[in-house]
Design a protein around this motif. Structure first.
Motif: not given
Length: 266
Positions: A105, A51, A78
């Motif tokens: 994640d 990210r 995302i």
């Protein structure tokens, strides 16, 4: 209690796979690592999206964006990144990249998923071939597809892109597109060398499905939203190019006719 809370933050892939310390290749927004399942020894490729690539200091989204605008674009990116893996989980065909572990994640706030082992993207191999030819062939320059196994031994991955391999690869891509169009009812929308992966057997596999969606003429109900050409054709200077539609390969059907059809992938 603390132990169970800690486990909840541990990635299933990180816990169950041994992952190489450095990426073997970088494909668009993804860093691709070699992985091996601890329980079975099964070899995979692990795709990792960081990210921080969207942070202004990392050269991603620009610092002039308002916080609300930044958050909205961030969420759209995302969602698009997750869509790639989610579609791979649904689509099963020899010419579509096979998913081994669904997207999840990471501890650092990124995303990762695992697939069948790949050597590089077609874009990476073509770039390497061009570089080798400039210095007088393969012997004049070491291949950049070199990895370190669990015993610390370096292995050089030899892949040649000759005429026969190209013919076979194009046939495999054509078969994959036929499956997408006829069976899955989808238009890829961004078929580029970066969205085609080559495995150790030199098979070409389609991936990069972030912009995939049903054609305009589809009458079949689908939970996959259609491609919004008004959005994807606009290049946002705040976003990395690897996360946007590649205009160098964009079909005239998209740009001039604003028509989403299987012809756009040809």
């Amino acid at each position: 209690m603390f132990s169970s809370a800690l486990k909840s933050f541990t990635s299933n892939i990180s816990a169950n796979y041994t992952i190489s310390s450095t990426p073997t290749t970088i494909c668009g927004a993804w860093k691709v690592y070699d992985g091996k399942k601890k329980s079975t020894g099964k070899v995979v490729s692990i795709f990792v999206f960081e990210r921080k690539s969207l942070d202004p200091q990392a050269g991603g989204l620009g610092p002039r964006s308002s916080s609300s605008s930044l958050k909205r674009v961030h969420e759209e990116v995302i969602a698009r990144v997750k869509k790639e893996s989610n579609l791979l989980a649904r689509l099963r065909h020899p010419s579509i990249l096979e998913l081994a572990e669904p997207i999840e994640d990471t501890r650092s706030g990124g995303l990762m998923f695992a697939t069948e082992p790949v050597t590089a993207s077609l874009a990476g191999l073509l770039e390497d071939k061009d570089a080798q030819e400039k210095v007088g062939g393969v012997a004049g320059r070491p291949s950049r597809f070199v990895v370190q196994d669990e015993n610390g031994q370096l292995q050089r991955r030899e892949l040649e892109i000759d005429e026969l391999e190209i013919q076979k690869g194009l046939l495999q891509v054509a078969q994959g597109l036929e499956f997408l169009h006829e069976s899955a009812g989808l238009v890829h929308g961004n078929l580029t060398p970066d969205s085609i992966y080559v495995n150790a057997k030199s098979d070409w596999k389609i991936a990069g499905l972030a912009f995939a969606g049903p054609p305009d003429t589809s009458s079949t109900p689908s939970n996959i939203p259609p491609i919004s050409l008004s959005e994807v054709l606009y290049h946002d200077p705040r976003l990395p190019r690897s996360l946007q539609l590649n205009m160098d390969y964009t079909s005239p059907d998209f740009v001039m006719d604003t028509n989403v059809s299987s012809a756009a992938d040809m």
